[in-house]
Design a protein around this motif. Sequence first.
Motif, PDB file in Angstrom:
ATOM      1  N   VAL A   1       1.044  -1.067  -0.171  1.00  0.00           N
ATOM      2  CA  VAL A   1      -0.213   0.075  -0.105  1.00  0.00           C
ATOM      3  C   VAL A   1       1.002   1.236  -0.012  1.00  0.00           C
ATOM      4  CG1 VAL A   1      -1.830  -1.248   1.369  1.00  0.00           C
ATOM      5  CG2 VAL A   1      -0.014   0.102   2.467  1.00  0.00           C
ATOM      6  N   SER A   2       0.293   2.563  -0.169  1.00  0.00           N
ATOM      7  CA  SER A   2       0.946   3.721  -0.162  1.00  0.00           C
ATOM      8  C   SER A   2       1.258   3.957   1.199  1.00  0.00           C
ATOM      9  CB  SER A   2       0.165   4.803  -0.507  1.00  0.00           C
ATOM     10  OG  SER A   2      -1.024   5.045   0.019  1.00  0.00           O
ATOM     11  N   THR A   3       2.191   4.779   1.465  1.00  0.00           N
ATOM     12  CA  THR A   3       2.907   5.056   3.009  1.00  0.00           C
ATOM     13  C   THR A   3       1.548   6.064   3.545  1.00  0.00           C
ATOM     14  OG1 THR A   3       5.115   5.395   2.078  1.00  0.00           O
ATOM     15  CG2 THR A   3       4.543   6.335   4.293  1.00  0.00           C
ATOM     16  N   ALA A   4       0.925   6.662   2.875  1.00  0.00           N
ATOM     17  CA  ALA A   4      -0.374   7.686   3.150  1.00  0.00           C
ATOM     18  C   ALA A   4      -1.232   6.409   3.809  1.00  0.00           C
ATOM     19  CB  ALA A   4      -0.943   8.257   2.292  1.00  0.00           C
ATOM     20  N   THR A   5      -1.754   5.410   3.240  1.00  0.00           N
ATOM     21  CA  THR A   5      -2.487   4.441   3.730  1.00  0.00           C
ATOM     22  C   THR A   5      -1.944   3.607   4.796  1.00  0.00           C
ATOM     23  OG1 THR A   5      -3.395   3.825   1.369  1.00  0.00           O
ATOM     24  CG2 THR A   5      -3.798   2.445   3.034  1.00  0.00           C
ATOM     25  N   LEU A   6      -0.653   3.361   5.156  1.00  0.00           N
ATOM     26  CA  LEU A   6      -0.164   2.934   5.964  1.00  0.00           C
ATOM     27  C   LEU A   6      -0.158   3.716   7.208  1.00  0.00           C
ATOM     28  CD1 LEU A   6       2.791   2.298   7.715  1.00  0.00           C
ATOM     29  CD2 LEU A   6       1.193   0.333   7.180  1.00  0.00           C
ATOM     30  N   ARG A   7       0.024   4.938   7.189  1.00  0.00           N
ATOM     31  CA  ARG A   7      -0.079   5.649   8.225  1.00  0.00           C
ATOM     32  C   ARG A   7      -1.560   5.922   8.827  1.00  0.00           C
ATOM     33  NH1 ARG A   7       4.002  10.467   5.967  1.00  0.00           N
ATOM     34  NH2 ARG A   7       6.147   9.515   6.425  1.00  0.00           N
ATOM     35  N   ASP A   8      -2.504   5.852   7.849  1.00  0.00           N
ATOM     36  CA  ASP A   8      -3.906   6.121   8.422  1.00  0.00           C
ATOM     37  C   ASP A   8      -4.173   4.667   9.269  1.00  0.00           C
ATOM     38  OD1 ASP A   8      -4.331   8.192   7.181  1.00  0.00           O
ATOM     39  OD2 ASP A   8      -5.329   7.170   5.446  1.00  0.00           O
ATOM     40  N   ALA A   9      -3.850   3.492   9.118  1.00  0.00           N
ATOM     41  CA  ALA A   9      -3.903   2.518   9.867  1.00  0.00           C
ATOM     42  C   ALA A   9      -3.029   2.535  10.940  1.00  0.00           C
ATOM     43  CB  ALA A   9      -3.264   1.242   8.990  1.00  0.00           C
ATOM     44  N   LEU A  10      -1.811   3.053  11.023  1.00  0.00           N
ATOM     45  CA  LEU A  10      -1.247   3.373  12.317  1.00  0.00           C
ATOM     46  C   LEU A  10      -1.919   4.170  13.222  1.00  0.00           C
ATOM     47  CD1 LEU A  10       2.615   3.309  11.119  1.00  0.00           C
ATOM     48  CD2 LEU A  10       1.317   1.575  12.411  1.00  0.00           C
ATOM     49  N   ALA A  11      -2.675   5.155  12.467  1.00  0.00           N
ATOM     50  CA  ALA A  11      -3.247   6.236  13.409  1.00  0.00           C
ATOM     51  C   ALA A  11      -4.448   5.532  14.123  1.00  0.00           C
ATOM     52  CB  ALA A  11      -3.716   7.524  12.276  1.00  0.00           C
ATOM     53  N   LEU A  12      -5.053   4.499  13.740  1.00  0.00           N
ATOM     54  CA  LEU A  12      -6.255   3.953  14.347  1.00  0.00           C
ATOM     55  C   LEU A  12      -5.773   3.209  15.445  1.00  0.00           C
ATOM     56  CD1 LEU A  12      -8.228   2.106  11.346  1.00  0.00           C
ATOM     57  CD2 LEU A  12      -8.979   4.184  12.731  1.00  0.00           C
ATOM     58  N   LEU A  13      -4.484   2.706  15.435  1.00  0.00           N
ATOM     59  CA  LEU A  13      -3.766   1.996  16.421  1.00  0.00           C
ATOM     60  C   LEU A  13      -3.240   2.849  17.544  1.00  0.00           C
ATOM     61  CD1 LEU A  13      -1.884  -0.867  14.668  1.00  0.00           C
ATOM     62  CD2 LEU A  13      -4.264  -0.946  15.612  1.00  0.00           C
ATOM     63  N   GLN A  14      -2.828   4.142  17.011  1.00  0.00           N
ATOM     64  CA  GLN A  14      -2.637   4.843  17.975  1.00  0.00           C
ATOM     65  C   GLN A  14      -3.660   5.675  18.681  1.00  0.00           C
ATOM     66  OE1 GLN A  14      -0.598   7.788  15.184  1.00  0.00           O
ATOM     67  NE2 GLN A  14       1.290   6.492  15.047  1.00  0.00           N
ATOM     68  N   ALA A  15      -4.862   5.834  18.193  1.00  0.00           N
ATOM     69  CA  ALA A  15      -6.046   6.293  18.794  1.00  0.00           C
ATOM     70  C   ALA A  15      -6.537   5.150  19.578  1.00  0.00           C
ATOM     71  CB  ALA A  15      -7.098   6.519  17.850  1.00  0.00           C
ATOM     72  N   GLU A  16      -6.404   3.918  19.584  1.00  0.00           N
ATOM     73  CA  GLU A  16      -6.535   2.864  20.480  1.00  0.00           C
ATOM     74  C   GLU A  16      -5.787   2.842  21.634  1.00  0.00           C
ATOM     75  OE1 GLU A  16      -7.264  -0.744  18.242  1.00  0.00           O
ATOM     76  OE2 GLU A  16      -8.443   0.207  16.581  1.00  0.00           O
ATOM     77  N   GLY A  17      -4.585   3.258  21.527  1.00  0.00           N
ATOM     78  CA  GLY A  17      -3.609   3.190  22.471  1.00  0.00           C
ATOM     79  C   GLY A  17      -2.596   2.094  22.544  1.00  0.00           C
ATOM     80  N   LEU A  18      -2.600   1.429  21.283  1.00  0.00           N
ATOM     81  CA  LEU A  18      -1.850   0.096  21.224  1.00  0.00           C
ATOM     82  C   LEU A  18      -0.511   0.499  20.586  1.00  0.00           C
ATOM     83  CD1 LEU A  18      -4.591  -2.299  19.500  1.00  0.00           C
ATOM     84  CD2 LEU A  18      -3.601  -2.286  21.891  1.00  0.00           C
ATOM     85  N   VAL A  19      -0.235   1.518  19.851  1.00  0.00           N
ATOM     86  CA  VAL A  19       0.666   1.933  19.188  1.00  0.00           C
ATOM     87  C   VAL A  19       1.155   3.407  19.543  1.00  0.00           C
ATOM     88  CG1 VAL A  19       2.029   2.354  17.067  1.00  0.00           C
ATOM     89  CG2 VAL A  19       0.714   0.393  17.282  1.00  0.00           C
ATOM     90  N   GLU A  20       2.402   3.755  19.704  1.00  0.00           N
ATOM     91  CA  GLU A  20       2.588   5.049  20.120  1.00  0.00           C
ATOM     92  C   GLU A  20       3.902   5.665  19.108  1.00  0.00           C
ATOM     93  OE1 GLU A  20       4.184   6.240  23.857  1.00  0.00           O
ATOM     94  OE2 GLU A  20       5.232   4.398  24.352  1.00  0.00           O
ATOM     95  N   LYS A  21       3.861   6.707  18.577  1.00  0.00           N
ATOM     96  CA  LYS A  21       4.871   7.101  17.604  1.00  0.00           C
ATOM     97  C   LYS A  21       5.776   7.939  18.374  1.00  0.00           C
ATOM     98  CE  LYS A  21       5.606   8.904  12.987  1.00  0.00           C
ATOM     99  NZ  LYS A  21       4.818   9.118  11.737  1.00  0.00           N
ATOM    100  N   VAL A  22       7.017   7.926  18.384  1.00  0.00           N
ATOM    101  CA  VAL A  22       7.927   8.695  19.028  1.00  0.00           C
ATOM    102  C   VAL A  22       8.719   9.415  17.879  1.00  0.00           C
ATOM    103  CG1 VAL A  22      10.057   8.500  20.614  1.00  0.00           C
ATOM    104  CG2 VAL A  22       8.391   7.040  20.751  1.00  0.00           C
ATOM    105  N   HIS A  23       8.699  10.894  17.914  1.00  0.00           N
ATOM    106  CA  HIS A  23       9.280  11.452  17.193  1.00  0.00           C
ATOM    107  C   HIS A  23      10.611  11.265  16.731  1.00  0.00           C
ATOM    108  CE1 HIS A  23       9.766  14.998  14.387  1.00  0.00           C
ATOM    109  NE2 HIS A  23      10.925  15.457  15.310  1.00  0.00           N
ATOM    110  N   GLY A  24      11.403  10.984  15.597  1.00  0.00           N
ATOM    111  CA  GLY A  24      12.586  10.781  15.122  1.00  0.00           C
ATOM    112  C   GLY A  24      13.108   9.243  15.583  1.00  0.00           C
ATOM    113  N   LYS A  25      12.162   8.456  15.987  1.00  0.00           N
ATOM    114  CA  LYS A  25      12.516   6.938  16.352  1.00  0.00           C
ATOM    115  C   LYS A  25      11.663   6.108  15.656  1.00  0.00           C
ATOM    116  CE  LYS A  25      14.665   8.203  20.889  1.00  0.00           C
ATOM    117  NZ  LYS A  25      14.515   7.937  22.136  1.00  0.00           N
ATOM    118  N   GLY A  26      10.524   6.400  15.496  1.00  0.00           N
ATOM    119  CA  GLY A  26       9.378   5.244  14.782  1.00  0.00           C
ATOM    120  C   GLY A  26       8.240   5.154  15.782  1.00  0.00           C
ATOM    121  N   ASN A  27       7.657   4.060  15.352  1.00  0.00           N
ATOM    122  CA  ASN A  27       6.528   3.594  16.159  1.00  0.00           C
ATOM    123  C   ASN A  27       6.846   2.382  17.191  1.00  0.00           C
ATOM    124  OD1 ASN A  27       4.129   5.135  14.584  1.00  0.00           O
ATOM    125  ND2 ASN A  27       5.403   4.371  12.716  1.00  0.00           N
TER     126      ASN A  27
END
Length: 231
Positions: A39-65
């Motif tokens: 998929v495109s990076t945009a679609t992948l980020r949308d998927a990660l955003a769902l998991l971030q909203a659920e509190g399952l994944v956190e994005k650390v600036h400059g380090k990743g998910n």
Amino acid sequence: MPSLRDTIAADLRRQITTGVLKPGERLPSEPQLATRYKVSTATLRDALALLQAEGLVEKVHGKGNFVRRLRRRLTYEGGTLTPIVPTLQVTVRTTQLRAQGTLSTLLKVPPQALLTEYLCVSHVGESPHSLARIYVPRDLAPAESSCRWSKPAELGPRLAETREKVSARLPTPEEASTLRISSALAVLAITRVSADTSDRVVEAALLVLPGDRADACFTTRHATEYRRAEG
């Protein structure tokens, strides 16, 4: 039919909940995941955003998910946070200011009236748990600087009423930064106003609790009359 975003989120969610991906583990980079799922990076980020909203994944600036570590849940009840965690620390910043706009309305004071603000952030180790902005009329502010999740002890006997309004919303950029949460993670916003027996507002508190680690509990006690049967 599920969208690509939902399908990717469901697969990563399954890996997290089943332990394939463990708490604290860094996910592959976004380009790597986009290639894996085709998929495109945009679609992948949308998927990660769902998991971030659920509190399952956190994005650390400059380090990743990263898979988010489980946070101990706290309960807001009766003006306090429970359970009392031995390692829970609170930092307090005290500021003198003048009432304007919403604060003037909440505290029922004229604009420009002197107030004391207590900015309180509770945290365990490096993990923030809650944010509170507590406002007290200047003439009622205690000499000692301390955060009061509960009502001020010295005003206890005079308190006649406390009203609390709870709403769920997204955090402001400042709140998200202070609490180190995703801007897509909902918070519990509690507005608490306490008045004394003369109907004077003695405290207005604006509390913010991350939705993935806090509950709000309210108990109503009903008075019941017992009457003896005659006869």
